[in-house]
Design a protein around this motif. Structure first.
Motif, short mmCIF file in Angstrom:
data_model
loop_
_atom_site.label_atom_id
_atom_site.label_comp_id
_atom_site.label_asym_id
_atom_site.label_seq_id
_atom_site.Cartn_x
_atom_site.Cartn_y
_atom_site.Cartn_z
N LYS A 2 -0.15 7.38 -5.65
CA LYS A 2 0.09 6.69 -6.92
C LYS A 2 1.31 7.31 -7.59
CE LYS A 2 -3.71 4.20 -6.80
NZ LYS A 2 -3.76 2.73 -6.90
N SER A 3 2.15 6.48 -8.15
CA SER A 3 3.30 7.02 -8.88
C SER A 3 3.87 5.96 -9.80
CB SER A 3 4.38 7.47 -7.90
OG SER A 3 4.87 6.38 -7.18
N GLY A 4 4.57 6.42 -10.83
CA GLY A 4 5.15 5.49 -11.79
C GLY A 4 6.62 5.22 -11.48
N ARG A 20 0.84 -1.19 0.00
CA ARG A 20 0.00 0.00 0.00
C ARG A 20 0.88 1.24 0.00
NH1 ARG A 20 -5.39 -0.70 1.87
NH2 ARG A 20 -5.81 -2.90 2.12
#
Ligand SMILES: Nc1ncnc2c1ncn2[C@@H]1O[C@H](COP(=O)(O)OP(=O)(O)OP(=O)(O)O)[C@@H](O)[C@H]1O
Ligand SMILES: [Mg+2]
Lengths: 305, 322
Positions: free
Chosen positions: B174-176, B170
Motif C-alpha cells: 500500500k502506498s500513497g 494489484r
C-alpha cells in the motif's frame, strides 16, 4: 478492500455504526479511509467530531470532485483534527484514519460516464493507499448506490475486493425493507446484475448488520413488568424467524449492535474511555463493534452461504 | 528598499505526480513501452542504463487561464502545457506537466495555430512580475479554479495510465501518491543551478523553487521528476517501515511487511543518475541537507538487518520454553 455501507431507510444507524467500524479497524492497525457518499446529507464528519466539517466542507468535497470541479478531494486526518479528547492522539500501533467529507451544499446529481470514471479512479487510488475504504452511501436505492454499482462493474475494479454492509433496525418493517433493498426487484443485486455484475458473487459480497437492537435480557429492561418482558422476548423470536425466512439470518448476518443509550443521545464514536473509565457507554456495545470490525476482515464470515 | 525590477524573465513551472504502478509484477521494457505509447505518431523513449526508464511522448493541453500571483492581479495567459508519463524500473509511475512562461507580453489572444507551433509555451497577455507568479504558484493552498494548474493535467494523465488494461491493479504494497510543484527562474550570469527551497506543506504538497542556467523545460522537468521519484521512495519506505512495526515481537508479520520492500523498492535509489551536469548542483545541495541518501541508507540498513535477523535460523536450540 472497499466496504459499502447501505441501508434502505434513513436513520438506521448506518453512519454511526460504519464510522465506529472504521475507527476500530484503524485501532487494529489498518490504514482506513472513510468516504462520505451520502450526497443528500453528508454528516459523517460529525461522528468523528471534526470541527468545521460536520455538515460537509464548504469546498473541495466529494460531490464536487465527482462532478469534475477539482482533482483533489479534501482529506481530514482524524487523529490530527478531531476535537474528541480520545481521538486527538494516535494510539501506538494504530493505522491512519482519514475522512474524505462531502460538500456542504452537495445534493444529488446526475450520473454520467465521466462521474463513473472519476469514481473508479478515486476507488482505485484509495484502495491502493488504504487497507480499508469505507463508503457511506445515502439511504435507499439512491444515486450513490447506482453509481457505486456502476463503478464496481467496470473491469478495472473487478479484481478489487468489495464488500457490502446493509444496516437495518430490528423491527418488522426494517427487516422487510432491508430484504427489499438487497433482493427486491429494484434491489442492489438486481441493479448490479443489470450493470454486469455476477449475481452470485455480488449476493455473496453482501452482509447484514442489525443496528440498535434491544436485548430483552439487558439490564436496561430489568425492571419492566413480566408481561412486557415476555412480550419483548416473543417479538425478538418472531423477528429472528422472519429474518431467517427472508435470507437475513445467520448465514448473512455480520453483526448485531445493541441499543446503546449514548448513541440515542449523540452520534459519536464509542471509545474505550467511554466504556472503561467514564462508563457512559456499555461494554456490550463496545464488544459488538469490535466483533463487527473483526468480522469485516474475517474470510470465514464471508464464506458462509 | 525594493530590489530593482529584473525586467521580464522566463519562468518554468510544473508539477509531478508519483505513484506506484498498480501491478503485481514490475513491467518489462516491452510492456512498459506499450503502456506509455500514448500517441501512435510518436515514439516512446526507453533507456536501460543505469536503470530502466521509459518516457512517453509529450501530450499538449491548450490553456487559456489566469496566472497565479500572490500579490498582484492575475494576468490572463494563453498557450499549451506539455505532459508526459515516466516509468522507472517498471514499478514507479510519474506524470509530469510543465510549461514555460515566455517573457514579454502579447496584447491579444492569437489563433491556436500560433500556440501549437510553440509547444509547452504560455504567453501572458498582461504585465506580471516573475517573482510574484512563482510565489503564487508555490503557495500551498489548492490553486483556485481558472488558474494555470499543471497538477490537474498531470493527475488526469496519471489516472488514465493507471487504469490501463495491462495492469492487474494489484500493487505489492500500500502506498500513497505524492505531488511536487516546482518553478525555475534563470540563474545569475555564469552561476550554477541551485535550489532555493524544498518544502513539504501540511497537505503533503512538495514545493521546489529552482534557479537554473538552462531554460530547457524538458531538462528541468526531468530533474524535478528525479527529485520527486526519490522523495516518493523515501516517503513510501518510511511509511511502510512504520507500518511493519519493526522491532515489535511478531517476526513473521514484520517479515511479510518488509519482503515487498526488498523485492520492489530498495534497488530503485539512484539520485541524480540522469541529471545533466549543468543541473547536478541541485542534488549536491540536497545531499548535504537534508541528506536524502543518508536517511535512505540508514533505513535500508535497518530493513536488511531485520530481514537477516528474522530469517537466519538459530544455530543452537536456545529457545527453550519457560
Ligand atoms: N446502536 C445504537 N443504539 C442507539 N442509537 C443508535 C445506535 N446506532 C445509531 N443510533 C442512533 O440512530 C440515529 C441514526 O443513526 P445514523 O445517523 O448513523 O443513521 P443513518 O442510517 O446514517 O441515517 P441517515 O440516513 O440519516 O444518514 C442517530 O441518532 C444515532 O446516534
Ligand atoms: Mg448517515
Amino acid at each position: 478492500m472497499l466496504v459499502f455501507a447501505a441501508s434502505d431507510k434513513g436513520g438506521t444507524g448506518r453512519s454511526v455504526t460504519s464510522s465506529n467500524v472504521a475507527y476500530r479497524r484503524a485501532l487494529a492497525g489498518d490504514d482506513v479511509c472513510y468516504l462520505d457518499f451520502d450526497f443528500g446529507s453528508p454528516t459523517a464528519a460529525a461522528v468523528f467530531d471534526v470541527p468545521g466539517a460536520s455538515r460537509g466542507v464548504a469546498a473541495g468535497g466529494l460531490h464536487s470532485h465527482l462532478q469534475g470541479r477539482h482533482t483533489e478531494p479534501h482529506r481530514i486526518d482524524v487523529w490530527a483534527e478531531s476535537e474528541h479528547e480520545e481521538l486527538r492522539y494516535r494510539p501506538t500501533g494504530s493505522g491512519r484514519l482519514v475522512l474524505v467529507p462531502g460538500d456542504r451544499d452537495g445534493g444529488e446529481f446526475a450520473i454520467g460516464k465521466d462521474t463513473v470514471r472519476r469514481c473508479v479512479n478515486l476507488f482505485l487510488q484509495l484502495e491502493s493507499e488504504f487497507d480499508v475504504v469505507v463508503v457511506d452511501l445515502s439511504a435507499g436505492r439512491s444515486y450513490a448506490v447506482d453509481m457505486v454499482l456502476e463503478a464496481t462493474a467496470q473491469p478495472e475494479l473487478a479484481r478489487v475486493l468489495s464488500r457490502w454492509l446493509v444496516f437495518h433496525r430490528w423491527t418488522h418493517q426494517h427487516v422487510i425493507a432491508a430484504h427489499g433493498l438487497v433482493f427486491g426487484e429494484r434491489g442492489i443485486v438486481a441493479g448490479g446484475v443489470e450493470r454486469g455484475h455476477d449475481k452470485g458473487a455480488l449476493r455473496d459480497s453482501i452482509r447484514f448488520v442489525r443496528a440498535a437492537v434491544p436485548d430483552p435480557e439487558s439490564p436496561l429492561w430489568a425492571h419492566v413488568p413480566l408481561a412486557q418482558s415476555e412480550w419483548m422476548r416473543k417479538c425478538d423470536r418472531d423477528l429472528t424467524e422472519l429474518a431467517a425466512e427472508l435470507d437475513l439470518g445467520y448465514a448473512r448476518l455480520l453483526g448485531k449492535i445493541p441499543l446503546e443509550p449514548v448513541l440515542q443521545w449523540r452520534e459519536q464514536l464509542i471509545t474505550d474511555e467511554d466504556v472503561l473509565a467514564s462508563k457512559v457507554a456499555g461494554m456490550p456495545t463496545r464488544q459488538a463493534l469490535e466483533e463487527l470490525a473483526a468480522a469485516l476482515v474475517d474470510e470465514e464470515a464471508w464464506e458462509r452461504q | 528598499m525594493t530590489p530593482p525590477d529584473p525586467g521580464p524573465q522566463t519562468v518554468l513551472c510544473g508539477e509531478v505526480r508519483t505513484s506506484v504502478l498498480r501491478t503485481s509484477e514490475a513491467l518489462t521494457a516491452r510492456t512498459a513501452t506499450q503502456l506509455l505509447n500514448l500517441r501512435p505518431d510518436e515514439h516512446v523513449l526507453l533507456s536501460e542504463r543505469p536503470n530502466l526508464r521509459v518516457v512517453s511522448p509529450h501530450q499538449l493541453t491548450g490553456v487559456d487561464c489566469r496566472l497565479p500571483a500572490l500579490t498582484g492581479g492575475r494576468p490572463r495567459a494563453v498557450g499549451t502545457v506539455a505532459v508526459r508519463a515516466v516509468l522507472t524500473e517498471g514499478r514507479v509511475l510519474q506524470t509530469s506537466a510543465f510549461a514555460r512562461l515566455v517573457p514579454g507580453v502579447g496584447s491579444h489572444r492569437k489563433p491556436w495555430g500560433h500556440y501549437l507551433l510553440r509547444p509547452g509555451d504560455i504567453e501572458p497577455l498582461a504585465r506580471h512580475q516573475a517573482r510574484d507568479v512563482v510565489e503564487g504558484f508555490l503557495a500551498s493552498a489548492p490553486l483556485p479554479g481558472g488558474v494555470l494548474n499543471p497538477g490537474s493535467i498531470a493527475e488526469r494523465l496519471l489516472d488514465e495510465v493507471l487504469r490501463h488494461q495491462l495492469l492487474d491493479q494489484r500493487a505489492p504494497f500500500k502506498s500513497g501518491r505524492t505531488r511536487l510543484r516546482w518553478t525555475a527562474l534563470p540563474a545569475a550570469e555564469g552561476a550554477q543551478a541551485s535550489i532555493e527551497r524544498f518544502t513539504v506543506a501540511a497537505d503533503g504538497l512538495r514545493t521546489v523553487a529552482l534557479r537554473t542556467p538552462s531554460a530547457d523545460p524538458s531538462a528541468v522537468a526531468a530533474l524535478c521528476e528525479d527529485l520527486a521519484l526519490h522523495d516518493w521512495l523515501l516517503t513510501t519506505l518510511l511509511a511502510l517501515v512504520e507500518r511493519s512495526r519493526l522491532g515489535s515481537g511478531d517476526g513473521e508479520a514484520v517479515l511479510a511487511a518488509l519482503r515487498p520492500l526488498v523485492d520492489h523498492l530498495l534497488h530503485l535509489w539512484m539520485p541524480g543518475a540522469r541529471v545533466p551536469d549543468a543541473l547536478a548542483g541541485v542534488w549536491e545541495t540536497l545531499e548535504r541537507r537534508p541528506g536524502f541518501s543518508r536517511q535512505w541508507q540508514s533505513l535500508v540498513q535497518r530493513i536488511r538487518d531485520q530481514v537477516a535477523l528474522r530469517t537466519v535460523p538459530l544455530s543452537r536450540p536456545v529457545m527453550a520454553r519457560s
